[in-house]
Motif scaffolding. Structure first.
Motif, PDB file in Angstrom:
ATOM      1  N   ALA A   1      37.571  38.670  45.053  1.00 37.14           N
ATOM      2  CA  ALA A   1      37.853  38.925  43.645  1.00 37.14           C
ATOM      3  C   ALA A   1      38.091  40.410  43.395  1.00 37.14           C
TER       4      ALA A   1
ATOM      5  N   VAL B   1      31.517  33.712  41.172  1.00 38.18           N
ATOM      6  CA  VAL B   1      32.255  33.253  42.348  1.00 38.18           C
ATOM      7  C   VAL B   1      31.225  32.822  43.393  1.00 38.18           C
TER       8      VAL B   1
ATOM      9  N   ALA C   1      37.614  32.624  44.093  1.00 37.81           N
ATOM     10  CA  ALA C   1      37.777  34.025  43.688  1.00 37.81           C
ATOM     11  C   ALA C   1      39.104  34.230  42.976  1.00 37.81           C
TER      12      ALA C   1
ATOM     13  N   SER D   1      38.606  32.816  39.417  1.00 35.75           N
ATOM     14  CA  SER D   1      37.782  33.683  38.581  1.00 35.75           C
ATOM     15  C   SER D   1      38.521  34.963  38.217  1.00 35.75           C
ATOM     16  N   ALA D   2      39.234  35.561  39.169  1.00 35.76           N
ATOM     17  CA  ALA D   2      39.978  36.796  38.892  1.00 35.76           C
ATOM     18  C   ALA D   2      41.073  36.544  37.863  1.00 35.76           C
TER      19      ALA D   2
END
Length: 529
Positions: A28, A477, A494, A497-498
């Protein structure tokens, strides 16, 4: 770095604090830095990787602490490519063939073996030695799961932070392949009659800490992923991947603070606004937590800021099993028959798994052995061997007194290793480390020692798993969030989430412009190698 567009200009000067330099946190951080965000990682240990690290022990032995299989590197390769780098320039990945050796215990010793390979014709011959009729169905299993994976790939790539996402076009398209009433083992019975053959395509559910007799049938794709796309060994150990990610992050301007203990996440109203580390306040526009969900999030985030995952719900959550680990530095070499990865599947495997699930310590356990020196000479000094032994056991909810059982269980495992031709171990041990479930919790912050995180049953997956966007300004994450456990899946998480974090800070256009890659359509076996 990207040239700033309208969306990306909104990210200039934004700061994100990442708690934990495990694989999800590092992935991330790369994606956020790529978008122009100032990223600071706080890691409590002196080394990156979390459980995905390689440690050097006295005597020059090197061991992966946790994961040893590296699967489907395409996701991480895409993340590196989005940062203008090639993964292969940072980490050497050796594709293993055979990818592992399966040894089946019977009532009177070893009842058969399979040297698993992605070469379908060779695999058919291996299966035919145990069950000729089953060998005829290998190609049908591959074809079916190739289709299933292609339908579920978009599901694994999307976020499930709203209930509406359960009715997304990708989810609706995948539903006919879900079969929620079927377990992995039951699904495989349509192809394979011999229980040993079914185990060859179902033991992978242990990567999720689950039983193939209870794990949802979706996860037949795990074994397919291995056979179709390969099992790899990163030269130097899986920790080499974490170190490469950290090195690239540093060159991209990420501030990595090792030996930094985060004490709490700070909030202004409902929004996360920073954290306290070693007594100092760090203000941020968003916080991303990479750690064992039930342990770390509960410790850092006050209960009022996690209304869907209050303490009572976490206590009732269904957890994976744990593991009993032996890391052995040995004088001398291993028998030629011991390959890189070997799995001993116990006689009465279903009973073995049921004992673990019900909280009974199995006294005839299955086990996994990594002999990394078979492929990688740098894992031990010349004339010596670094041996990694993993035994699935119940998590700490079982109430087993590990202080009393530790030495007895160690002796049992050394005896079981003789079935693999590994004799006279005791006299050859020059280094030894044991990690039991209590140490997973105490030393590695793993809730109840459940090394594979929350169980992956249908009511703890997708929307029902902790969300990647956990609250305003707060993201998670790792294996405890969607899509789940396992390195390639964590890297995918990741990305999710990013992308969500960037959308919150600067809008969907910025997320689209930020260079977060989608993995191309699944590679063929030859392309993946």
């Amino acid at each position: 770095m990207l040239q700033s567009g309208d969306g990306l200009r909104a990210l200039t000067g934004r700061r994100v604090a990442v708690v934990g330099a495990g694989p999800g946190g590092l992935a991330a951080a790369l994606l956020l830095a790529r978008a122009g965000i100032h990223v600071t990682i706080f890691e409590k240990d002196p080394q990156v990787g979390g459980r995905t690290k390689t440690v050097e022990a006295p005597g020059g032995y090197r061991f992966d602490i946790g994961p040893t299989f590296f699967l489907y590197p395409q996701i991480l390769a895409d993340i590196f490519a989005s940062c203008g780098e090639r993964l292969e320039d940072h980490v050497k990945l050796e594709r293993l063939d055979p990818q592992y050796h399966l040894v089946f215990e019977g009532a009177e010793g070893i009842s058969g073996t399979i040297r698993a390979t992605g070469d379908v014709e060779r695999l058919e011959r291996e299966v035919a030695r145990l069950a000729p009729d089953d060998a005829k169905n290998v190609k049908a299993f591959f074809s079916e799961n190739r289709t299933k994976l292609n339908y579920f790939k978009p599901v694994l790539e999307q976020a499930f932070h709203t209930l509406r996402s359960m009715a997304s076009p990708a989810m609706l398209a995948a539903l006919p392949y879900l079969h929620p009433g079927r377990s992995v083992d039951r699904d495989l019975k349509r192809h394979f009659a011999d229980p040993r053959v079914r185990l060859a395509f179902s033991f992978q559910t242990k990567y999720l800490g689950m039983s193939p007799f209870r794990c949802p049938s979706l996860f037949t794709i795990l074994s397919f992923l291995e056979y179709e796309h390969g099992v790899y060994h990163p030269v130097g150990g899986c920790g080499a991947v974490s170190e490469a990610m950290a090195g690239l992050a540093g060159r991209m301007g990420v501030d990595l603070r090792l030996n930094s203990n985060v004490e709490e996440v700070l909030f202004d109203g409902k929004r996360a606004t920073g954290l306290v580390a070693d007594g100092e306040t760090f203000n941020a526009d968003a916080v991303l937590i990479n750690g064992d969900f039930a342990k770390v999030v509960r410790a850092l985030v006050p209960e009022r800021h996690r209304p869907r995952w209050r303490d009572a719900k976490i206590r009732k959550a269904r957890l994976s099993c744990s593991t009993f680990m032996l890391y052995l530095g040995l004088e001398g070499k291993m028998p030629d028959s011991l390959g890189h990865h070997t799995i001993l599947l116990a006689d009465g495997y279903e009973k073995n798994i049921r004992e673990i699930t019900e909280g009974t310590l199995p006294m005839q356990p299955s086990l996994y052995v990594q002999h990394a020196g078979y492929t990688d000479g740098g894992m031990a000094p010349p004339g010596h061997t670094a041996l990694y032994v993993l035994v699935p056991v119940p998590n700490l909810k079982a109430g087993i007194d590990w202080a009393a059982m530790r030495e007895t269980y160690r002796a049992l495992i050394l005896e079981r290793l003789k079935l693999l031709g590994i004799d006279d171990l005791e006299s050859r041990i020059r280094y030894e480390r044991i990690i039991d479930p209590t140490q997973w919790e105490e030393d590695f912050a793993v809730h109840e020692g459940a090394t594979f995180n929350l169980a992956h049953d249908l009511m703890q997956m997708l929307y029902f798993r902790p969300h990647n966007r956990f609250g305003p300004g707060l993201y998670i994450v790792g294996g405890g969030t969607h899509p789940g456990s396992g390195l390639p899946v964590i890297y995918e998480g990741a990305r999710i989430s990013a992308r969500l974090l960037i959308e919150e800070l600067a809008g969907a256009r910025a997320a689209a412009a930020a260079g977060i890659p989608d993995t191309a359509p699944l590679a063929t076996s030859s392309e993946a190698s």
